[in-house]
Design a protein around this motif. Structure first.
Motif, PDB file in Angstrom:
ATOM      1  N   GLY A 102       0.811  -1.226   0.078  1.00  0.00           N
ATOM      2  CA  GLY A 102      -0.111   0.031  -0.217  1.00  0.00           C
ATOM      3  C   GLY A 102       0.965   1.202  -0.051  1.00  0.00           C
ATOM      4  O   GLY A 102       1.983   1.200   0.523  1.00  0.00           O
ATOM      5  N   SER A 103       0.437   2.351  -0.674  1.00  0.00           N
ATOM      6  CA  SER A 103       1.444   3.265  -0.667  1.00  0.00           C
ATOM      7  C   SER A 103       1.490   4.018   0.367  1.00  0.00           C
ATOM      8  O   SER A 103       2.319   4.766   0.740  1.00  0.00           O
ATOM      9  N   LEU A 107       4.884   6.104   2.135  1.00  0.00           N
ATOM     10  CA  LEU A 107       4.766   7.529   2.377  1.00  0.00           C
ATOM     11  C   LEU A 107       5.103   7.782   4.076  1.00  0.00           C
ATOM     12  O   LEU A 107       5.756   8.934   4.323  1.00  0.00           O
ATOM     13  N   TYR A 128      -3.293  14.942   3.148  1.00  0.00           N
ATOM     14  CA  TYR A 128      -3.782  13.624   3.496  1.00  0.00           C
ATOM     15  C   TYR A 128      -3.131  13.451   4.870  1.00  0.00           C
ATOM     16  O   TYR A 128      -1.813  13.492   5.188  1.00  0.00           O
ATOM     17  N   TYR A 131       0.429  11.577   6.294  1.00  0.00           N
ATOM     18  CA  TYR A 131       1.513  11.980   6.140  1.00  0.00           C
ATOM     19  C   TYR A 131       2.069  12.525   7.540  1.00  0.00           C
ATOM     20  O   TYR A 131       3.424  12.260   7.696  1.00  0.00           O
ATOM     21  N   ASN A 174       0.665  16.223  -3.601  1.00  0.00           N
ATOM     22  CA  ASN A 174      -0.323  14.896  -3.780  1.00  0.00           C
ATOM     23  C   ASN A 174      -1.448  15.606  -4.895  1.00  0.00           C
ATOM     24  O   ASN A 174      -2.210  16.056  -4.533  1.00  0.00           O
ATOM     25  N   ALA A 208      -1.910   8.884  -5.744  1.00  0.00           N
ATOM     26  CA  ALA A 208      -2.694   7.773  -5.403  1.00  0.00           C
ATOM     27  C   ALA A 208      -4.007   7.844  -6.225  1.00  0.00           C
ATOM     28  O   ALA A 208      -4.531   6.781  -6.432  1.00  0.00           O
ATOM     29  N   TYR A 209      -4.173   8.953  -6.602  1.00  0.00           N
ATOM     30  CA  TYR A 209      -5.424   9.156  -7.738  1.00  0.00           C
ATOM     31  C   TYR A 209      -5.029   9.468  -9.199  1.00  0.00           C
ATOM     32  O   TYR A 209      -5.803   9.931  -9.990  1.00  0.00           O
ATOM     33  N   THR A 237      -0.727   3.468  -6.156  1.00  0.00           N
ATOM     34  CA  THR A 237      -1.415   2.830  -5.523  1.00  0.00           C
ATOM     35  C   THR A 237      -2.456   1.656  -6.500  1.00  0.00           C
ATOM     36  O   THR A 237      -3.067   2.460  -7.496  1.00  0.00           O
ATOM     37  N   SER A 239      -5.103   0.630  -5.014  1.00  0.00           N
ATOM     38  CA  SER A 239      -6.324   0.647  -4.184  1.00  0.00           C
ATOM     39  C   SER A 239      -7.211   1.556  -4.985  1.00  0.00           C
ATOM     40  O   SER A 239      -8.623   1.137  -4.762  1.00  0.00           O
ATOM     41  N   ARG A 248      -3.817  -4.052  -0.289  1.00  0.00           N
ATOM     42  CA  ARG A 248      -2.601  -3.428   0.220  1.00  0.00           C
ATOM     43  C   ARG A 248      -1.428  -3.554  -0.549  1.00  0.00           C
ATOM     44  O   ARG A 248      -0.495  -4.609  -0.375  1.00  0.00           O
TER      45      ARG A 248
HETATM   46  C1  LIG Z   1      -3.755  10.989  -0.868  1.00  0.00           C
HETATM   47  C2  LIG Z   1      -3.626   9.552  -0.393  1.00  0.00           C
HETATM   48  N1  LIG Z   1      -2.453   8.908  -0.557  1.00  0.00           N
HETATM   49  C3  LIG Z   1      -2.247   7.631  -0.118  1.00  0.00           C
HETATM   50  C4  LIG Z   1      -3.591   6.676   0.136  1.00  0.00           C
HETATM   51  C5  LIG Z   1      -3.065   5.588   0.540  1.00  0.00           C
HETATM   52  O1  LIG Z   1      -3.295   4.573  -0.421  1.00  0.00           O
HETATM   53  P1  LIG Z   1      -3.040   3.110  -0.015  1.00  0.00           P
HETATM   54  O2  LIG Z   1      -4.146   2.315  -0.119  1.00  0.00           O
HETATM   55  O3  LIG Z   1      -2.204   2.764  -1.354  1.00  0.00           O
HETATM   56  O4  LIG Z   1      -2.090   2.876   1.078  1.00  0.00           O
HETATM   57  C6  LIG Z   1      -4.651   7.488   0.339  1.00  0.00           C
HETATM   58  C7  LIG Z   1      -5.759   6.647   0.643  1.00  0.00           C
HETATM   59  O5  LIG Z   1      -6.885   7.086   0.746  1.00  0.00           O
HETATM   60  C8  LIG Z   1      -4.906   8.966  -0.263  1.00  0.00           C
HETATM   61  O6  LIG Z   1      -5.991   9.371  -0.044  1.00  0.00           O
END
Ligand SMILES: Cc1ncc(COP(=O)(O)O)c(C=O)c1O
Length: 389
Positions: A102-103, A107, A128, A131, A174, A208-209, A237, A239, A248
């Motif tokens: 999972g990212s 981070l 987010y 962090y 981000n 992530a997006y 990610t 996700s 994950r």
């Molecule tokens: C901005 C941002 N970064 C990272 C993540 C974490 O993603 P991951 O499921 O890869 O841990 C999220 C999850 O909501 C997120 O909104």
């Protein structure tokens, strides 16, 4: 015996949104039909072909063994090829890709992997919240970069004070942005590389997006910027793009020193993720991305429907270009939290108060586009009755 938490653990940030979940649950317990727009958990299932690949791979005994340290070379190769196909970015699979559980893991662990206690890092505000966990674990100092609507929620480096800039060693960005839905421009990323080089600041772009861009605009990768790999990495990610939040898995790509630091730390903490899942992740990256296109179309449709319903009651959204969030202003006379409480109490509509993402989020609430259309319209109809706009 008692085992008190260490100072480091006691320094971890309080989970702001745990409080929101508590409030929503209390409202649901009263029997109210709550429309929950407060969450960020993708609502659609993982595409069938990825689930099938996972089912097949879990049946193969060699996938039950420890994973290779530093992940499956085939997945790293697939990630590098994915970046080449999607963004025209060249990556060395062994030196410039790290597999992550999972990212969020990458981070949170990176400050610990490359900074020393007392070093300074820059974070976006709003941003987010996780962090901040990395800041606490690494015992580093934090400086915030305010994201303002007039700058389309991109930081203005000229606004940072020179002392902070001189001390800063790492910064996080981000885009498409959580919580605002803002997207980055090539000019902004170029400015970021120039700023990072001039001030010797490492950059981490949380992508992530990355797959979720609207209005025919594909979000750009930070690594497409000339010189980006010299200054930083990008985290990616599965996700969001493939609705695999519970699985994950993700990866980091870019600067070889940062990737080596992540890999070294992970050698000691995790080995790597479940081999079968790494194979299923290869299936996802090597697919024709049709399911991703369909998912983005669904989110864009929801965004447009929600925007129309909100505008119809006089609630004007920030025009988000990606992610699955709408960033909505709070009416005069309310704080973000007071407004979110009012919506939950009087309209049984849950939204995430903007101040949960930092002081810079005050004056907004975040709406997750993670339910289907009739419920958005109903939420707006309920809010209309409060005569706030
Ligand atoms: C901005 C941002 N970064 C990272 C993540 C974490 O993603 P991951 O499921 O890869 O841990 C999220 C999850 O909501 C997120 O909104």
């Amino acid at each position: 015996m008692k085992f008190p938490e260490s100072d480091v653990l006691q320094g971890l940030p309080k989970q702001f949104f745990a409080n929101l979940v508590k409030k929503v649950n209390a409202k649901v317990a009263t029997g109210a039909d709550v429309i929950n727009l407060g969450q960020g958990n993708p609502d659609q299932p993982t595409p069938e072909f990825i689930v099938k690949s996972m089912q097949e791979q879990t049946a193969i005994p060699k996938n039950h063994k420890y994973s290779q340290f530093r992940g499956d070379p085939e997945l790293k190769k697939a990630a590098a090829e994915f970046y080449k196909r999607q963004y025209g970015v060249e990556l060395d699979p062994e030196k410039e890709i790290a597999i992550l559980g999972g990212s969020k893991i990458g981070l949170v662990e990176l400050p610990f992997a490359i900074l020393n206690p007392g070093d300074t890092m820059l974070l976006p505000d709003p941003g987010y919240p996780d962090y901040l966990s990395g800041v606490a674990l690494a015992k580093v100092k934090l400086s915030l970069m305010r994201l303002k609507e007039k700058n389309d929620f991109m930081p203005d480096y000229a606004e940072l004070d020179s002392d902070t800039v001189a001390k800063a060693k790492l910064m996080y960005l981000n885009y498409p942005n959580n919580p605002t839905g803002a997207v980055a421009t090539p000019a902004f990323f170029k400015k970021t590389v120039d700023f990072a080089k001039a001030n010797q600041i490492g950059v981490v772009h949380d992508f992530a997006y990355g797959a979720i861009g609207f209005d025919h605009q594909k979000p750009i990768s930070f690594l497409q910027t000339p010189g980006a790999k010299e200054v930083g990495i990008e985290t990616y990610t599965f996700s969001k793009s493939y609705n695999m939040a519970g699985w994950r898995i993700g990866f980091a790509a870019g600067n070889a020193d940062m990737i080596e630091a992540i890999n070294l730390l992970q050698d000691h903490l995790f080995v790597s993720v479940f081999p079968a899942m790494q194979k299923a992740a290869i299936t996802a990256l090597n697919s024709d991305q049709q399911t991703v296109k369909e998912l983005v179309a669904l989110y864009e449709k929801r965004r447009n429907q929600f925007f129309s319903a909100a505008r119809a009651i006089g609630w004007e959204p920030y025009h988000s270009g990606g992610s699955f969030y709408a960033w909505m202003p709070v009416p005069e006379g309310y704080t973000s939290e007071a407004f979110a409480d009012l919506l939950l109490d009087k309209a049984a509509v849950a939204v995430a108060p903007g101040n949960g993402f930092g002081e810079g989020g005050e004056g907004f609430v975040r709406v997750g586009l993670l339910i289907d259309e009739p419920r958005f319209t109903e939420a707006c109809q309920r809010i209309k009755k409060l005569n706030l706009f």
